[in-house]
Write a protein that holds these residues in place. Structure first.
Motif, short mmCIF file in Angstrom:
data_model
loop_
_atom_site.label_atom_id
_atom_site.label_comp_id
_atom_site.label_asym_id
_atom_site.label_seq_id
_atom_site.Cartn_x
_atom_site.Cartn_y
_atom_site.Cartn_z
N GLU A 1 0.82 -1.21 0.00
CA GLU A 1 0.00 0.00 0.00
C GLU A 1 0.85 1.27 0.00
O GLU A 1 0.32 2.38 0.11
CB GLU A 1 -0.92 0.02 1.23
N GLY A 2 2.19 1.11 -0.08
CA GLY A 2 3.06 2.27 -0.15
C GLY A 2 3.59 2.75 1.18
O GLY A 2 4.05 3.90 1.28
N TYR A 3 3.59 1.90 2.22
CA TYR A 3 4.08 2.30 3.53
C TYR A 3 5.38 1.56 3.87
O TYR A 3 5.56 0.40 3.51
CB TYR A 3 3.04 2.02 4.61
N HIS B 1 10.94 10.28 9.01
CA HIS B 1 9.76 9.41 9.14
C HIS B 1 8.49 10.18 8.75
O HIS B 1 7.84 10.78 9.60
CB HIS B 1 9.64 8.88 10.57
N PRO B 2 8.12 10.17 7.45
CA PRO B 2 6.85 10.76 7.06
C PRO B 2 5.69 9.82 7.42
O PRO B 2 5.81 8.60 7.29
CB PRO B 2 6.99 10.92 5.55
N THR C 1 2.79 10.99 0.08
CA THR C 1 2.63 12.17 -0.76
C THR C 1 3.54 11.98 -1.97
O THR C 1 4.35 11.05 -2.03
CB THR C 1 3.03 13.46 -0.03
N GLN C 2 3.42 12.89 -2.93
CA GLN C 2 4.26 12.76 -4.12
C GLN C 2 5.73 12.89 -3.77
O GLN C 2 6.57 12.18 -4.31
CB GLN C 2 3.87 13.82 -5.16
N PHE C 3 6.06 13.81 -2.85
CA PHE C 3 7.45 14.02 -2.46
C PHE C 3 7.57 13.92 -0.94
O PHE C 3 6.93 14.69 -0.21
CB PHE C 3 7.94 15.39 -2.93
N SER D 1 5.02 7.36 -1.35
CA SER D 1 5.08 6.33 -0.31
C SER D 1 5.79 6.91 0.91
O SER D 1 6.20 8.07 0.91
CB SER D 1 5.80 5.08 -0.82
N THR D 2 5.90 6.10 1.97
CA THR D 2 6.52 6.56 3.21
C THR D 2 7.74 5.70 3.54
O THR D 2 7.96 4.64 2.95
CB THR D 2 5.54 6.49 4.40
#
Length: 418
Positions: free
Chosen positions: A76-78, A206-207, A211-213, A111-112
C-alpha cells in the motif's frame, strides 16, 4: 570631438561592460571547525564522496551506512526502502545545501519510510556525547520545491545508541524530540552517556502519510565527546603508632612474582565483497591499507601498511591492557565495518582482528531517478552584483552586437565630417 577622444570613450564603455559580464561564482565554504571543534565523525559534511550500497538507488556518503524499516504495508506504499542520493549543488542549485557542495538526501515518491543513515564511533566508556545535525525536509503533493501542498507529516530525529547497537528500534537508542518543519534548516541535538567503547549515531526521517514528495536533506553532522572526569583519590589518614611493639617473627623469604607474558594483536584487511562483515571463501586480502596501533591514551605505537600477501601482521610484545586499532583504507575502498576498534590484550594471548573493505570508487553524482523527477531547485538569491551581472550576461550578445554597430556608424560619421 576628436577621433582619439571618441576611441577612448568607446574603449572605456567596452571595459565597463566586460567587467559586468565577467562571471562571479558564488563560493560555498564547508562548515568551519569552529562550528564543531573536535568532531568525532567521519565525513560529517558529506564532502568526501559517496558510494553505492548494493543498488544504484542507494548511494550513501562514505563512512556512513543506510538503515530502514522494512514494512509492514509495503503493497500500500508504507515503510518502503527510500532512495539515497547525493544532493549536488553543481547540478541542483543551493536550495538544499547548507555548506560545501553536497548534502545526503533520502526520499520516497508516493510512499513513506522510516529510515536514515548511521555511523559507529569508538569513544571512552562513560564519556558524555553530544550529537547535532542540520536537516531540511520537503513534503508536498506539488512539484514546485518552493511550495508545501498537503504534506505527509515528515518528522526528523537524531539518536544515539550508547551501547553501540545498530537497531534503530532498540530501547537503548536515545532519540531527540521529533521536529516537523518544511523548506527551512532545522537544528537537531541530543545528549547521552556512553555505556560501551563503541557507540552508534542515527539520522532519521519518518513521514506519516504518502505524498508525491517525501524528502529530507542532511548537512553538517557533529559529534563531540567529553571524556569522563577522573574520580579524586581520597587522602589516607595517619595510622597511629602502636604503644607496644610485638616481638617480630621471622618472615618467610619472599618469592619472586613472575612477569606476565606479553600478548599480541594480529591484523589484516580483506575484500568484503558481500558486505556482511565477515571474511567468506574467495575474498582476498587488500593491500595498501594502513593500520595504526595506539595505546590506551591514543598515543601511536606502531604503523603497518598491508601488502595483501603477508597478513595477518602481528604487533608483538604488548603488555596486558586496552589498545586502539585504526584503519585507513586503500584507494578506491570503503569500509564495511568500523575503522577504529578497541582491543583488549590478555597476558600471553594473541588476538586476531580482520577489517572488511569493499572496492567501490566514488561515482560521479547522478540525477535522482524517480517516477516523477524532482524539479531543479531554485538557487538561493545572490547579492545584487551577481543578479546584475547575470541579467546583463543574459542579454550580452544583443548588447555587444548593438555596441559594435554604434561604434562602426559613429566612426563612419566622424570621418565624413572630418
Amino acid at each position: 570631438m576628436s577621433v582619439r577622444r571618441l576611441i577612448s570613450t568607446v574603449t572605456m564603455i567596452c571595459l565597463i561592460i566586460w567587467l559586468l559580464l565577467w562571471p562571479i561564482p558564488a563560493l560555498a565554504e564547508p562548515a568551519t571547525q569552529e562550528e564543531c571543534p573536535g568532531n568525532a565523525l567521519l565525513n560529517p559534511g558529506f564532502e568526501e564522496g559517496f558510494s553505492e550500497r548494493g543498488a544504484g538507488e542507494v548511494s550513501v556518503a562514505n563512512g556512513w551506512f543506510p538503515w530502514w524499516q522494512d514494512g509492514p504495508g509495503q503493497d500500500e506504499g508504507y515503510y518502503r526502502r527510500p532512495e539515497y542520493k547525493p544532493e549536488d549543488a553543481s547540478r541542483y542549485g543551493r536550495r538544499r545545501i547548507r555548506s560545501g557542495n553536497f548534502a545526503q538526501k533520502f526520499f520516497n515518491t508516493f510512499s513513506t519510510h522510516n529510515a536514515g543513515i548511521l555511523q559507529q564511533v569508538q569513544v571512552p566508556v562513560e564519556s558524555t556525547l553530544t550529537l547535532s545535525a542540520w536537516v531540511q525536509a520537503w513534503s508536498s503533493q506539488h512539484h514546485d520545491p518552493g511550495t508545501v501542498v498537503e504534506p505527509g507529516n515528515y518528522r526528523v530525529y537524531v539518536g544515539i545508541d550508547p551501547t553501540g547497537g545498530t537497531d534503530w528500534s532498540s530501547p537503548n537508542v536515545v532519540w531527540s524530540e521529533p521536529r516537523m518543519e518544511y523548506n527551512t534548516w532545522i537544528h537537531l541535538q541530543i545528549q547521552a552517556k556512553a555505556k560501551a567503547g563503541t557507540i552508534t549515531v542515527f539520522l532519521r526521517g519518518h513521514p506519516e502519510f504518502r505524498t508525491q514528495f517525501n524528502d529530507s536533506y542532511w548537512e553538517d553532522i557533529c559529534l563531540t565527546v567529553q571524556r569522563p572526569t577522573p574520580r579524586p583519590t581520597s587522602t589516607p589518614t595517619d595510622t597511629p603508632t602502636p604503644t607496644v611493639s610485638p616481638t617480630p617473627t621471622v618472615s618467610p623469604t619472599a618469592t619472586s612474582t613472575p612477569t606476565p607474558a606479553p600478548g599480541s594483536i594480529c591484523v589484516s584487511v580483506y575484500e568484503d565483497r558481500n558486505g556482511n562483515g565477515q571474511r567468506d571463501e574467495g575474498e582476498n586480502l587488500v593491500s595498501a591499507a594502513v593500520i595504526s596501533l595506539l595505546d590506551s591514551n591514543r598515543v601511536e605505537l606502531e604503523k603497518y601498511t598491508t601488502d595483501g600477501v603477508n597478513e595477518p601482521h602481528c604487533f608483538h610484545e604488548l603488555a596486558a591492557g586496552e589498545y586502539y586499532l585504526q584503519r585507513q583504507n586503500a584507494p578506491g575502498y570503503v569500509s564495511t565495518d568500523p575503522d577504529e576498534l578497541v582491543v583488549a590484550v590478555a597476558p600471553g594471548e594473541s588476538t586476531d582482528v580482520a577489517f572488511g573493505a569493499k572496492f567501490a570508487p566514488t561515482p560521479t553524482a547522478t540525477a535522482t531517478a524517480t517516477a516523477t523527477p524532482t524539479p531543479t531547485a531554485t538557487p538561493t538569491p545572490r547579492p545584487i552584483l551577481h543578479r546584475v551581472g547575470s541579467t546583463i550576461y543574459g542579454v550580452s550578445g544583443i548588447i555587444l552586437a548593438a555596441l559594435a554597430l554604434l561604434i562602426t556608424a559613429g566612426l563612419s560619421l566622424l570621418r565624413k565630417r572630418l
